[in-house]
Design a protein around this motif. Structure first.
Motif, PDB file in Angstrom:
ATOM      1  N   UNK A   1       0.843  -1.208   0.000  1.00 26.65           N
ATOM      2  CA  UNK A   1       0.000   0.000   0.000  1.00 26.65           C
ATOM      3  C   UNK A   1       0.874   1.253   0.000  1.00 26.65           C
ATOM      4  N   UNK A   2       1.950   1.242   0.792  1.00 24.69           N
ATOM      5  CA  UNK A   2       2.846   2.395   0.826  1.00 24.69           C
ATOM      6  C   UNK A   2       3.493   2.623  -0.538  1.00 24.69           C
ATOM      7  N   UNK A   3       3.865   1.522  -1.210  1.00 29.01           N
ATOM      8  CA  UNK A   3       4.507   1.677  -2.519  1.00 29.01           C
ATOM      9  C   UNK A   3       3.537   2.208  -3.569  1.00 29.01           C
ATOM     10  N   UNK A   4       2.252   1.936  -3.401  1.00 27.98           N
ATOM     11  CA  UNK A   4       1.259   2.490  -4.332  1.00 27.98           C
ATOM     12  C   UNK A   4       1.229   4.009  -4.288  1.00 27.98           C
ATOM     13  N   UNK A   5       1.584   4.565  -3.135  1.00 28.46           N
ATOM     14  CA  UNK A   5       1.567   6.023  -2.976  1.00 28.46           C
ATOM     15  C   UNK A   5       2.956   6.630  -3.107  1.00 28.46           C
ATOM     16  N   UNK A   6       3.900   5.867  -3.685  1.00 26.51           N
ATOM     17  CA  UNK A   6       5.203   6.426  -4.017  1.00 26.51           C
ATOM     18  C   UNK A   6       6.289   6.210  -3.000  1.00 26.51           C
ATOM     19  N   UNK A   7       6.007   5.603  -1.866  1.00 27.68           N
ATOM     20  CA  UNK A   7       7.038   5.362  -0.859  1.00 27.68           C
ATOM     21  C   UNK A   7       7.867   4.151  -1.248  1.00 27.68           C
ATOM     22  N   UNK A   8       9.133   4.145  -0.810  1.00 22.22           N
ATOM     23  CA  UNK A   8       9.986   2.999  -1.102  1.00 22.22           C
ATOM     24  C   UNK A   8       9.525   1.762  -0.346  1.00 22.22           C
ATOM     25  N   UNK A   9       9.263   1.914   0.934  1.00 19.45           N
ATOM     26  CA  UNK A   9       8.804   0.803   1.771  1.00 19.45           C
ATOM     27  C   UNK A   9       7.954   1.369   2.900  1.00 19.45           C
ATOM     28  N   UNK A  10       7.066   0.539   3.395  1.00 21.06           N
ATOM     29  CA  UNK A  10       6.272   0.929   4.548  1.00 21.06           C
ATOM     30  C   UNK A  10       6.983   0.585   5.840  1.00 21.06           C
ATOM     31  N   UNK A  11       6.369   0.868   6.965  1.00 21.96           N
ATOM     32  CA  UNK A  11       6.992   0.557   8.251  1.00 21.96           C
ATOM     33  C   UNK A  11       7.033  -0.948   8.495  1.00 21.96           C
ATOM     34  N   UNK A  12       8.066  -1.399   9.179  1.00 22.00           N
ATOM     35  CA  UNK A  12       8.177  -2.796   9.577  1.00 22.00           C
ATOM     36  C   UNK A  12       7.725  -2.923  11.021  1.00 22.00           C
ATOM     37  N   UNK A  13       6.582  -3.538  11.224  1.00 18.95           N
ATOM     38  CA  UNK A  13       5.978  -3.628  12.554  1.00 18.95           C
ATOM     39  C   UNK A  13       6.116  -5.054  13.065  1.00 18.95           C
ATOM     40  N   UNK A  14       6.645  -5.169  14.265  1.00 17.73           N
ATOM     41  CA  UNK A  14       6.668  -6.474  14.933  1.00 17.73           C
ATOM     42  C   UNK A  14       5.342  -6.587  15.701  1.00 17.73           C
ATOM     43  N   UNK A  15       4.357  -7.188  15.059  1.00 15.27           N
ATOM     44  CA  UNK A  15       3.000  -7.192  15.595  1.00 15.27           C
ATOM     45  C   UNK A  15       2.911  -7.890  16.937  1.00 15.27           C
ATOM     46  N   UNK A  16       3.647  -8.980  17.107  1.00 16.51           N
ATOM     47  CA  UNK A  16       3.541  -9.751  18.346  1.00 16.51           C
ATOM     48  C   UNK A  16       4.160  -8.989  19.515  1.00 16.51           C
ATOM     49  N   UNK A  17       5.298  -8.362  19.290  1.00 18.84           N
ATOM     50  CA  UNK A  17       5.940  -7.613  20.377  1.00 18.84           C
ATOM     51  C   UNK A  17       5.202  -6.317  20.689  1.00 18.84           C
ATOM     52  N   UNK A  18       4.667  -5.674  19.656  1.00 14.91           N
ATOM     53  CA  UNK A  18       3.996  -4.393  19.858  1.00 14.91           C
ATOM     54  C   UNK A  18       2.577  -4.553  20.386  1.00 14.91           C
ATOM     55  N   UNK A  19       1.873  -5.566  19.899  1.00 14.46           N
ATOM     56  CA  UNK A  19       0.470  -5.774  20.296  1.00 14.46           C
ATOM     57  C   UNK A  19       0.256  -7.245  20.671  1.00 14.46           C
ATOM     58  N   UNK A  20       0.830  -7.696  21.785  1.00  9.79           N
ATOM     59  CA  UNK A  20       0.773  -9.138  22.099  1.00  9.79           C
ATOM     60  C   UNK A  20      -0.641  -9.647  22.363  1.00  9.79           C
ATOM     61  N   UNK A  21      -1.401  -8.947  23.219  1.00 11.36           N
ATOM     62  CA  UNK A  21      -2.749  -9.433  23.526  1.00 11.36           C
ATOM     63  C   UNK A  21      -3.672  -9.374  22.309  1.00 11.36           C
ATOM     64  N   UNK A  22      -3.727  -8.252  21.551  1.00  9.96           N
ATOM     65  CA  UNK A  22      -4.540  -8.269  20.329  1.00  9.96           C
ATOM     66  C   UNK A  22      -4.121  -9.342  19.337  1.00  9.96           C
TER      67      UNK A  22
END
Length: 319
Positions: free
Chosen positions: A160-181
């Motif tokens: 999605x980020x590349x569709x709007x001209x960005x080189x790469x989007x953010x790299x999110x560690x979903x488990x470490x950042x949002x463990x319960x969700x």
């Protein structure tokens, strides 16, 4: 000329049925005894053994130092900070998964209750997540979706980020950042089909004449759902919530496979805390006491579930 008179009608004498005696009752129950004995051996004897172990202070690292302590382990269970945190996490995890699954299951049940082309295939595909083994489902979410390097979520976000001209989007560690969700979402994906099946059965048990009368009277779809469908589904909703609570309270696979209770014990629930007490601290007595508390709580919930099921059967018989 003779007149014929009808013979008076006689009612047959009532048929007297013998009440079964105690001997005949036991004869009918004898074929069930092997199954009863097997159930007792498989379920009750291990629970009795766990109950006995819960009264001992027993650490496997000191096998000779085992002594009877009575209810001290239960006092520890209700006073230990780690176990209180595990209880809170269990409540949050169970309530979140059950409520969200019921809402999604209700929406899907309402959709599948309508006639459309491919409804049978849609039902099969929507039921599929419930048929996946819990460990396999947890590993699927951990590696195929949540992984920060090659997971589907980050890959979609970068696209999605590349569709709007960005080189790469953010790299999110979903488990470490949002463990319960992260754990909640994986369990909602797995348990929504279960809720959908129960509520779909309730929708298809609605009396058609009542719905037709509501349409003739000019009731809108929202009014029909609010005043007819939702009251009819009340017991099915209760059944889904109670059964879902019984199963989700015992969740171990998702916590162990996705987060292992972390980070910082944010997702450590009671089953995983019991596992840590048993196989990391080697405190058999404390782990057994915590297990007994969980079993007793599950029995209380199961009692309400059985009452709800019995009331549903009584209503079906009355119809």
């Amino acid at each position: 000329m003779t007149t014929l008179t009808a013979a008076p009608k006689t009612t047959p004498p009532p048929v007297r049925t013998r009440k079964p005696t105690g001997v005949s009752k036991w004869r009918r129950r004898i074929p069930l005894l092997p199954a009863l004995v097997f159930t007792i051996v498989v379920t009750q004897l291990p629970f009795v053994a766990t109950l006995v172990i819960s009264t001992f202070q027993w650490n496997i690292l000191r096998p000779g130092d085992r002594r009877f302590v009575g209810l001290s382990n239960f006092t520890f269970v209700f006073s230990d900070e780690r176990l209180r945190t595990a209880v809170l996490n269990t409540v949050v995890l169970t309530a979140s998964v059950v409520l969200i699954s019921v809402l999604f299951g209700l929406g899907l049940a309402l959709l599948l209750d309508r006639r459309f082309v491919g409804r049978g295939l849609a039902r099969t595909l929507l039921i599929a997540p419930f048929l996946v083994m819990p460990v396999a489902a947890s590993l699927l979410w951990k590696h195929a979706l949540y992984n920060p390097d090659y997971g589907l979520l980050n890959g979609t976000l970068n696209a999605v980020y590349r569709l709007f001209g960005a080189d790469n989007g953010p790299t999110i560690d979903w488990i470490s950042s949002y463990p319960m969700p992260a754990v909640v979402i994986s369990l909602v994906w797995q348990w929504t089909p279960f809720m959908m099946l129960i509520l779909l059965a309730g929708l298809q048990a609605q009396p058609g004449d009542v719905l037709e009368a509501a349409r003739v009277d000019g009731a809108s779809a929202l009014q029909t759902f609010r005043h007819i469908t939702l009251p009819h589904l009340r017991q099915y909703l209760e059944l889904g919530i109670l059964l879902g609570t019984i199963y989700v309270v015992q969740t171990f696979d998702a916590v162990y496979s996705i987060t292992q209770g972390g980070p910082g014990k944010q997702t450590t629930n009671l089953p995983y805390e019991i596992y840590l007490t048993m196989f990391r601290k080697y405190e058999y007595g404390e782990a057994a006491a915590a297990g007994v508390v969980v079993v007793l709580g599950s029995i209380v919930i199961a009692t309400f579930a059985l009452r709800t099921i019995a009331s549903l059967f009584r209503e079906e018989i009355a119809r």
